[in-house]
Design an enzyme around this catalytic site. Sequence first.
Site, mmCIF file in Angstrom:
data_model
loop_
_atom_site.group_PDB
_atom_site.id
_atom_site.type_symbol
_atom_site.label_atom_id
_atom_site.label_comp_id
_atom_site.label_asym_id
_atom_site.label_seq_id
_atom_site.Cartn_x
_atom_site.Cartn_y
_atom_site.Cartn_z
ATOM 1 N N ILE A 191 -4.250 4.578 0.164
ATOM 2 C CA ILE A 191 -4.989 4.755 1.623
ATOM 3 C C ILE A 191 -6.002 5.651 1.482
ATOM 4 O O ILE A 191 -6.844 5.536 2.221
ATOM 5 C CB ILE A 191 -3.729 5.233 2.588
ATOM 6 C CG1 ILE A 191 -2.639 4.377 2.822
ATOM 7 C CG2 ILE A 191 -4.399 5.656 3.811
ATOM 8 C CD1 ILE A 191 -1.436 4.883 3.221
ATOM 9 N N TYR B 58 0.937 -1.164 -0.008
ATOM 10 C CA TYR B 58 -0.075 -0.076 0.072
ATOM 11 C C TYR B 58 0.879 1.288 -0.196
ATOM 12 O O TYR B 58 1.938 1.316 0.438
ATOM 13 C CB TYR B 58 -0.833 -0.037 1.076
ATOM 14 C CG TYR B 58 -0.567 0.026 2.650
ATOM 15 C CD1 TYR B 58 -0.118 1.374 3.088
ATOM 16 C CD2 TYR B 58 0.175 -1.004 3.262
ATOM 17 C CE1 TYR B 58 0.434 1.484 4.183
ATOM 18 C CE2 TYR B 58 0.887 -0.764 4.428
ATOM 19 C CZ TYR B 58 1.123 0.463 5.146
ATOM 20 O OH TYR B 58 1.659 0.607 6.317
ATOM 21 N N CYS B 59 0.460 2.457 -0.405
ATOM 22 C CA CYS B 59 0.920 3.770 -0.433
ATOM 23 C C CYS B 59 -0.097 4.590 -0.434
ATOM 24 O O CYS B 59 -1.081 4.153 -0.154
ATOM 25 C CB CYS B 59 2.107 3.811 -1.748
ATOM 26 S SG CYS B 59 1.320 3.580 -3.267
ATOM 27 N N THR B 60 0.337 5.769 -0.782
ATOM 28 C CA THR B 60 -0.850 7.034 -0.420
ATOM 29 C C THR B 60 -1.877 7.046 -1.378
ATOM 30 O O THR B 60 -2.989 6.794 -0.896
ATOM 31 C CB THR B 60 -0.049 8.195 -0.687
ATOM 32 O OG1 THR B 60 1.053 8.349 0.178
ATOM 33 C CG2 THR B 60 -0.687 9.523 -0.530
#
Length: 1099
Positions: free
Chosen positions: A252, A221-223
Site C-alpha cells: 500500500i 495486498y498488504c502494508t
Amino acid sequence: MADNTTNQQDKGKEQEQEQYGVLLYYKYSEILDLNSLLSFYNSNCTSLSLLGRVRLSPHGVNVTVGGKLSSLEKHIEAVKAISFFEGTDFKLASCHFPLNDKVAHECGFTSLSIRIVKELVTFSPYPVSKAPDVSNAGRHLSAVEFHSVLQNAGKLADKESLADDKGVVLLDARNLYETRIGKFDTPNVDTLDPGIRQYSDLPSWIDDNSENLRGKNVLMYCTGGIRCEMASAYIRSKGAGFENVFQLFGGIQRYLEQFPDGGFFKGKNFVFDHRISVGSSDANILGTCLLCGLSFDDYSSRCRCSYCRMLVLVCDSCRKEEAVYVCELCMKHGKGVESIVIENGKPQDILPKVELKTISSDAILLPQLHGGQGARPPRKLRILCLHGFRQNASGFKGRTGSLAKKLRSIAELVFVDAPHELPFIYQPAVSELECRDESSFSSQQILPPTVTCRGKFAWLIAPDSEGRNATDWKKADSPFDPLQYQRQTEGFNVSLSYLKTVFSQDGPFDGILGFSQGAAMAALLCAQKERLKGEIDFRFAILCSGFALPLAEIERGLINCPSLHIYGSVPSKDRQIENKTSRELASLFEDGCSGIGRCAYSTNKVHDIGQPTPATHPQLLKEGEITPGITTEEYISRRKRLLELLPEKSLAIIAAAPVKMMTDVVPYTFRQDADYLYITGCQQPGGVAVLGHECGLCMFMPEATRHDVIWQGEVAGVDAAVETFKAEKAYPMRKLCDILPDMIKGSSKLFHNMQTATPTYTELDVFQKAALTGKVKDLSSLTHELRWIKSPAELKLMREAASIVCQGLLQTVLHSKMYPHEGMLAAKIEYESKMRGAQRMAFNPVVGGGSNGSVIHYSRNDKKIKNGDLVLMDVGCELHGYVSDLTRTWPPCGSFSSVQEELYNLILETNKESMTLCRPGVSLRQLHDFSVEMLRKGFKEIGILKDGGSSSYHQLNPTSIGHYLGMDVHDSSNISYDRLLKPGVVITIEPGVYIPSTFDGPDRYRGIGIRIEDEVLITETGYEVLTGSMPKEVRHIESLLNNYSRGMGMEAQNNTEAASSQDSNSKLMPNEHSWEAVGKFHHKFLLQGQDAIKKFHVR
C-alpha cells in the site's frame, strides 16, 4: 508533566535541524552466511544511530528502522553494495520525530533489535503439511498495473497470465485492526477481508475459503508487500485453479506514493512504526469507534481488547481510564455477549446476545455501549434489499457496500437471495462478424466455463424458464436480449410466500430497497401493502432502476406507499432499464407519496488528463467518445484494421509529435502527429505507442513531475492510457528501455513513424540492429492507407470544418473593403474561425495582395492591398483533428477589372469542369491532366501563352490540380495520385494561374495571381462540394462587396456611414440582382452554409 513536555520540545527542535525518516525493506533469498550479515547490521545500524527492528533468517531479511534521513540514505548505500540485495525495493519516507514514547516503545522504535529468527513473518501458529516455496509467490504488479486492473473491473492487461473470463477478487492479507482504518474499495470487484487477528491465522482462512479463490484472478495486498510473498505462494501451492495470484509490489505504501489522492484505497494505511498510520490527500475517515460508531481512525491511544489484546478503535469521548473493551472477533466467538464498563468496580451495562440469520451490512448488529447512564443509541432502520435478475445477495451486498458505509450510523441493510435459482448461462466468445446469423452463432464449438460460480437467482421468471439442474452450465441459444425483463412475469406467488417467511423469521423491516427486477418486486409489494398487512409490514420503499410489470396488481395512480425512485438522468444510461421505464414506474405511485432522484451514476472525482473528456468537457464530447466526434469503438476498429495490414509477428511503433520550441522556454502551439492521434486518440506529446498482434495496444506514457503540473498542467499518464484511450497495456516512459527491447526481439518486422521517430527507442541497440538487417519499415505506408478513406464520423467533422472556414472567409471578404491589409485579413479569418469552434488554423493563412498573389505559398502578410488589386486568400482551419482547405480570389475594392475577370473566369470554369469529372474510378492524376489541357488552351486563347510547351505552362501554374485532405492538409501523402478514387476520399480541386511581374508576356497580365480551391468528397454516385457555401461567381462576389461589406462578422460592427467615397470605383450590380435578392443569397450562405452544402452541392 512539565519536564516531559520540555523533552518533547527539545526533540522537536532536533527534528527541525535534521529531518527524520523511516525505512522499510525486505529480501527473500537464501543466506549462506547469517553471522556475517548479522555483524554488518550491528555495525552499520549502531554507527548510524538507527532504531527499530532487523530480522534475519536463512531465507531472507526484513528491516524496519528509523533515524535521520541522511543516516538512512547512508544505510541504503551500504546495503546496496552487497550483491545479495540487488533488486531490493527500499521504501524510505520522511516523517516526524517519534514524540510519543509509548507508541514508539510498542513499535520497537526506542531501541535497536537485531535478531536471527526462523521465519521473517510467522505464517502459521503450527507447522503446515508442506511449507510454501516463496519462489512460487504470485507475480508482482506495480502500483500503476494494480490500479489499472481495478479500473478495468477485472479485465487484466497480461493476456498470457490473466484470462479475461476469470473473475477478479481482492484479498487483503492484513490483520483485522489494519483493515478497519483503510482498505481498497473498487466497484465491481469483490474484496475478501479475512478478518484475522494475526497473520498466522491467514493459512486457515485460505483453507476454509479456497473455493472463493479457485479459478479467480486473486490480487493480494498488504502494508509493504512482505506478507503477500508467503501467502500468495501458499495459495498457488494448492495447484490447478489457483495459478493466477498477483501481489501489489511495494504494498500500500508504494500505491499511495503513486496515487497521492488515495486512488482506490480508502482511509489510512496502518504501519508498524511510530507513525501509526499514513493517509492520502483524501481526508475521509473509514474507521469507526467500537462503542459509539462515529467516524474515528486513530490508534494512538493503543486501546486493546481485554481478551485477545488486539488493537481496537475507541474515540476520545468514549475512552475511559479503566474500561474493558471487547473486539468484534471476540464478540463473534461468544466472548462479547456482554459489553462491560467497570466504574467503581461495578458493571454498568449488559447487552443481550444477537443472532443474525441473514447477510447484513453490519459486522455487529448493535454497537457496544459505553456511558455513565447506560443509555442505548436510537435503533437503526432495517432495510431489506432485493437484488436484480440473475444476481445474488452476496453480489448485491458488495455493490451497495459504499451506500452501507454512508448509512452505517442510521441503517442496517439486510440481503437475501431470491427463491428462483437459475441455470448458469454462458455466451460463446465469438466475434460480431461470426454472429450475424443464428446458425453461425449456434455452430460455435465453445466449451462452458470451468470455474465454479455462486448461485444466481430471480424474483420473477419467464413462463418457459428452466430451473437449475445437474448440468449447471447452459449455452445461450441466442444473443443477449436487453428487453428480456418484459417477459419475466411468472413466479410472483412463490416469491411472495418466500418473503413472508423472511419477514416472519428475520423481520421486522422498516423499508425495502430494490434494484431492477428487485425494484419491480418491491413495487408489487407496495401495490398490495394493505392486503399484506400483518405478514409483510414496511413503511417505505426505495426503487432503483425499476420497472412496472403488466400485472393486475398494479394500476396507475393507485399505489399509496412512501417511495423514492432513483434512476439515471440521461436516457439509455442504464445497462438494461432505460430511465423512461423507471419514470413510468414512478408515475404509478400516488402524487405526494413518492420522490424522484435522478443521478448520472458517477461518484468519481472528475480528473483532468490534459485533454478534453466527456466528464470535463460535456459540451464537446459525448459519452463513449475519446476525441470529439470519434468514439472508442472507432479507435479500436482502426487498431484492428492496422493489425490486419501488419505482417504476422510484426510490431508498429508510433511516437507522439515532439514539442517544438519558439525560444528556450516558449514552445510553439502543440499539434499531434496525425498517425499517433488516429491510432490512440491522445492529443498530448511525450508518448510512444506500440501495436502488435500479441500485445495489442501498449502505450508508454510521460510522467509529469510536480513542477510540470504547476507550469504546464496535468498530462495523460498510464491510467489515462488504459481508462481513456483503452490501451491493453500501459507503462511509464521510464520503463520503455526495459520492456520494448524484448518486444522488438520477438518481432519479425518493425514498422515505425519515421516523421516522429525519437531517440528514446531508435537508439536502442536492438532497434539499430533491426534497422541494419532491413527489418525496419516506414509505418506511414500502412496508416495512410487507412486514413485515405474517411468514416462517416470523420466526414461529419470535415463538413463542420469546411462550414466554419466558409463562414469565416465570407466575413473576411466583407471585411476586406474597409480594411484592405494582408495582416488584418489574416487576423480576421483566424478570429472568425476560432469564434466558430476551430482549435487552430490548418496552416498560416496565405493572404497575397496584388503581385504577392502570384507567390503560391506567400505567408508574410505584411502589405497593404492597393486599390484595384486582387487578393488571393488560401485558408483552412482545424476542428478536432480534421482540417479544411479553401481558396478564393477577389478585388477588395468591389469590382473586377476586365483583365482580372477574363483570367478569373478561365480559372473558375476549370474549377467547375474538373469537379464534374470527380467520381469513383477516376484518379487525381486524370483530373490534373484534364485541368492542364483546359488551362493551356485558355492561356493560348487569351494570349499569355505563346506556345503549348510544358515549360512555359509550368511558369504560369507549377501546381497540381489538388491533393488528398483529412487529418493533414496534404493528407495520406504516400497514396499515389494515380490511385483510382473511392467513396469516402476527400480531395481538393484548386486550379490557378500565377503570373510573376517578370513574366515575358503582355504587361496587363503581369503580377496577377488567381486560385479557386474547393473541397470535394467522392461519393458513391459522384461528388459533394464541402465548401460550396462560399461564393465564387463574379457577380455574387461583387454584389456582396458593394452591398454588405460593412458591419459584418462576429463582432457585429455598426458602421452606418462608413466612407462611401471609397466605393466610387465599384461597378453597379446587374439589374437582375436586386437588393432583396442579394440579402436572401447572403443569408442562405452565411447562416445556413451547412444546409446549402447538402441541398445545392451534391452531385
